[in-house]
Design a protein around this motif. Sequence first.
Motif, short mmCIF file in Angstrom:
data_model
loop_
_atom_site.label_atom_id
_atom_site.label_comp_id
_atom_site.label_asym_id
_atom_site.label_seq_id
_atom_site.Cartn_x
_atom_site.Cartn_y
_atom_site.Cartn_z
N CYS A 110 84.81 99.19 -44.10
CA CYS A 110 86.01 100.11 -44.42
C CYS A 110 86.70 98.98 -43.73
CB CYS A 110 85.62 100.45 -42.75
SG CYS A 110 85.18 99.85 -41.45
N GLY A 111 88.68 99.85 -43.28
CA GLY A 111 89.30 98.39 -43.22
C GLY A 111 89.26 98.35 -41.90
N GLU A 112 89.32 99.08 -41.11
CA GLU A 112 89.22 98.06 -40.03
C GLU A 112 88.42 96.78 -39.90
OE1 GLU A 112 88.70 100.32 -35.41
OE2 GLU A 112 87.82 100.99 -36.80
N LEU A 113 87.44 96.97 -40.37
CA LEU A 113 85.96 95.57 -40.19
C LEU A 113 87.14 94.75 -40.83
CD1 LEU A 113 83.87 93.90 -39.28
CD2 LEU A 113 82.40 95.00 -41.67
N MET A 114 87.55 95.34 -41.87
CA MET A 114 87.97 93.78 -43.27
C MET A 114 89.07 93.22 -42.08
SD MET A 114 87.14 95.14 -47.15
CE MET A 114 88.07 96.31 -46.92
N SER A 115 90.09 94.31 -41.69
CA SER A 115 91.43 93.67 -41.19
C SER A 115 91.01 92.67 -39.94
CB SER A 115 92.05 94.83 -40.91
OG SER A 115 91.78 95.89 -39.93
N THR A 116 89.61 93.31 -39.06
CA THR A 116 89.07 92.64 -37.89
C THR A 116 89.46 90.45 -37.65
OG1 THR A 116 87.74 94.32 -37.11
CG2 THR A 116 87.77 92.61 -36.29
N ALA A 117 89.97 90.37 -37.18
CA ALA A 117 89.98 88.36 -36.58
C ALA A 117 88.72 88.24 -36.87
CB ALA A 117 90.90 87.94 -35.33
N GLY A 118 88.18 87.24 -37.90
CA GLY A 118 87.08 86.94 -37.53
C GLY A 118 85.91 87.17 -38.81
N TYR A 119 86.65 88.35 -39.42
CA TYR A 119 85.32 88.81 -40.36
C TYR A 119 85.95 88.36 -41.55
CZ TYR A 119 84.93 91.47 -44.54
OH TYR A 119 83.73 92.11 -45.89
N ALA A 120 86.72 87.62 -42.47
CA ALA A 120 86.91 86.20 -42.95
C ALA A 120 85.70 85.09 -43.07
CB ALA A 120 87.84 85.15 -43.55
N MET A 121 85.76 84.52 -41.76
CA MET A 121 84.36 83.54 -41.27
C MET A 121 82.92 84.28 -41.56
SD MET A 121 84.77 81.45 -37.71
CE MET A 121 86.35 80.93 -38.14
N GLU A 122 82.85 85.69 -41.05
CA GLU A 122 82.42 86.04 -40.66
C GLU A 122 81.75 86.26 -42.55
OE1 GLU A 122 78.93 86.98 -39.22
OE2 GLU A 122 80.02 85.48 -37.13
N ARG A 123 82.04 86.25 -43.13
CA ARG A 123 81.71 86.85 -44.56
C ARG A 123 81.03 85.44 -45.26
NH1 ARG A 123 81.96 90.85 -47.45
NH2 ARG A 123 82.19 90.28 -50.01
N ALA A 124 82.70 84.44 -45.15
CA ALA A 124 81.43 83.26 -45.92
C ALA A 124 80.58 82.69 -45.11
CB ALA A 124 83.36 81.98 -45.24
N ARG A 125 80.48 82.94 -43.91
CA ARG A 125 79.08 82.53 -43.13
C ARG A 125 77.80 83.33 -43.72
NH1 ARG A 125 75.17 83.27 -40.44
NH2 ARG A 125 75.82 85.86 -39.64
N MET A 126 78.48 84.19 -44.08
CA MET A 126 76.80 85.20 -45.38
C MET A 126 76.79 84.61 -46.63
SD MET A 126 77.40 89.16 -46.96
CE MET A 126 78.47 88.43 -47.25
#
Length: 202
Positions: A110-126
């Motif tokens: 969802c857009g709310e999660l993807m716009s959350t600060a830190g999401y890009a870092m978590e996705r990169a970690r995965m």
Amino acid sequence: MSVTADTGERSRIIEAAYRCLVDTNGGGLSVTGVLNAAGLSTRAFYRHFDSKDALLLAMFRRDSDRVHAELTAAADAAPTPPEALRAWIFGFLSLTADNHRRRRVLVMSCGELMSTAGYAMERARMTAAHHAAIAAILERGRADGTLPWADPDADARTITAALSAAFQERMAQRPADGADSAVRAAEQVADFAFRALGAATV
């Protein structure tokens, strides 16, 4: 509060948040709505999460860690590196065929999660965790000669990218033929990988 009760309370909040996101089709999440669904107080929420963003990231992290553990276990149980790679590819794409898990993926996109600060870092970690696991399989295959052309780091990045593209394509489609189309997508990625890696037919 005991550690077990503390962990149970945190899980109740996360599961309630999932239900709230499903109810709104990923359209939004409120702390009040989550706590009402969980039957817990505001104090309970802030014992575990600093903010709604922290909750959303914890949800994403828990799901991605579970998937990674399942894929790693399937690969570790395989008798050879090629079979381990096949297990990883088929396991990853099979997520798109299971209705329950497919819905969780869609909700967590969802857009709310993807716009959350830190999401890009978590996705990169995965992504980095998946890359490292695949690279380890390729390294074993190069060492024992079953994947003789493997360049583990570079090839793991290519395979991870191919899997991600196939996954996104599958998620964008209607799951009309479910498991059958997931198998076909996995076979295509596996065939590409094995030809590139110089593997015998698996």
